[in-house]
Design an enzyme around this catalytic site. Sequence first.
Site, PDB file in Angstrom:
ATOM      1  N   GLU A  12       0.854  -1.194   0.000  1.00 47.98           N
ATOM      2  CA  GLU A  12       0.000   0.000   0.000  1.00 47.98           C
ATOM      3  C   GLU A  12       0.888   1.241   0.000  1.00 47.98           C
ATOM      4  O   GLU A  12       2.095   1.189   0.236  1.00 47.98           O
ATOM      5  CB  GLU A  12      -0.901  -0.036   1.249  1.00 47.98           C
ATOM      6  CG  GLU A  12      -1.978   1.031   1.373  1.00 47.98           C
ATOM      7  CD  GLU A  12      -2.881   1.155   0.186  1.00 47.98           C
ATOM      8  OE1 GLU A  12      -2.482   1.901  -0.729  1.00 47.98           O
ATOM      9  OE2 GLU A  12      -3.953   0.535   0.155  1.00 47.98           O
ATOM     10  N   ASN A 134     -10.360   4.405   0.820  1.00 41.83           N
ATOM     11  CA  ASN A 134      -9.425   4.271  -0.292  1.00 41.83           C
ATOM     12  C   ASN A 134      -9.627   5.396  -1.307  1.00 41.83           C
ATOM     13  O   ASN A 134     -10.453   6.291  -1.108  1.00 41.83           O
ATOM     14  CB  ASN A 134      -9.589   2.910  -0.978  1.00 41.83           C
ATOM     15  CG  ASN A 134      -8.681   1.856  -0.379  1.00 41.83           C
ATOM     16  OD1 ASN A 134      -7.474   2.057  -0.246  1.00 41.83           O
ATOM     17  ND2 ASN A 134      -9.251   0.719  -0.003  1.00 41.83           N
ATOM     18  N   ASP A 184      -9.784   0.592  -4.972  1.00 38.86           N
ATOM     19  CA  ASP A 184      -8.748   0.665  -3.953  1.00 38.86           C
ATOM     20  C   ASP A 184      -8.028   2.006  -4.122  1.00 38.86           C
ATOM     21  O   ASP A 184      -8.668   3.012  -4.381  1.00 38.86           O
ATOM     22  CB  ASP A 184      -7.808  -0.536  -4.064  1.00 38.86           C
ATOM     23  CG  ASP A 184      -7.236  -0.938  -2.712  1.00 38.86           C
ATOM     24  OD1 ASP A 184      -6.500  -0.125  -2.123  1.00 38.86           O
ATOM     25  OD2 ASP A 184      -7.513  -2.052  -2.246  1.00 38.86           O
TER      26      ASP A 184
END
Length: 278
Positions: A12, A134, A184
């Site tokens: 991430e 997100n 995402d």
Amino acid sequence: MIYDARPCELGEGPLWHPMRQELFWFDILNRTLHSKATSWPFDVYVSAAGWISRDELLVASETGLFRFDLTTATRTPVADAGTSVTRSNDGRTDRQGGFWFGTMGKKAEKGAGAIWRWYRGELRSLFKDVSIPNSICFAPDGTAAHFSDTVQGKVMKVALDSAGWPRGEPEVWLDLARAGLNPDGAVIDAEGRFWNAQWGAGRVACYGADGSFVQAVETPGATQSSCPAFGGTDLSTLFVTTALEHMDTEARARHPASGQVFAFANVTKGLPEPQVIL
């Protein structure tokens, strides 16, 4: 195509540092910050960062925000956020120098999280009752922000004032739930187009400023694409983090690049990440 083969359980927060000309990213579940040259382990979950100076990052963690010195590996608390049952997730610096980040339940409990902004010494909780925050990214001129709650499948858009604070209520900008897609992490390119990693689809999809689909870049061998970032000397390389989370032994064998970081050259021109103003 593979930029770094070290597998992340939950990759991430890729950040191309414009002063260092270097990519940083996180493995949230393994509590680690990575660069190509080294890694820094932590005792808390860490997930996203903005750059303060050449050697300092502002890092989002499960307890809030801290300054991290890349040369000495020391950290200095900045602000507390969230609760004992939450951790940080997606985050990015806006055009005004404010740092946005999301919190979520450590077990993705429904509505346990929020989206926050730190700017010039002030931390505000902007949007509450978020499950998996997100897609935090910003229009090139700083007049609007995007974000999503992945479980709802909708990307929101909210207008910003001159200081970068939300003005008015967020509206649905892109409904991906209809196509069964899970938004995402995301980033905006120099043309104002929205690049969104789509968890489970193994791709980063590009949408025009009007929300129309333009193209997709696949992450072969990794279905769980998690967040994109533009970098490289001319900002034309698309970096993409991926994840191993929730994959059993069979799934990991079928998708051997899962958890690795991808790099796609000459995709389009990105924008430099703004400096965080503390």
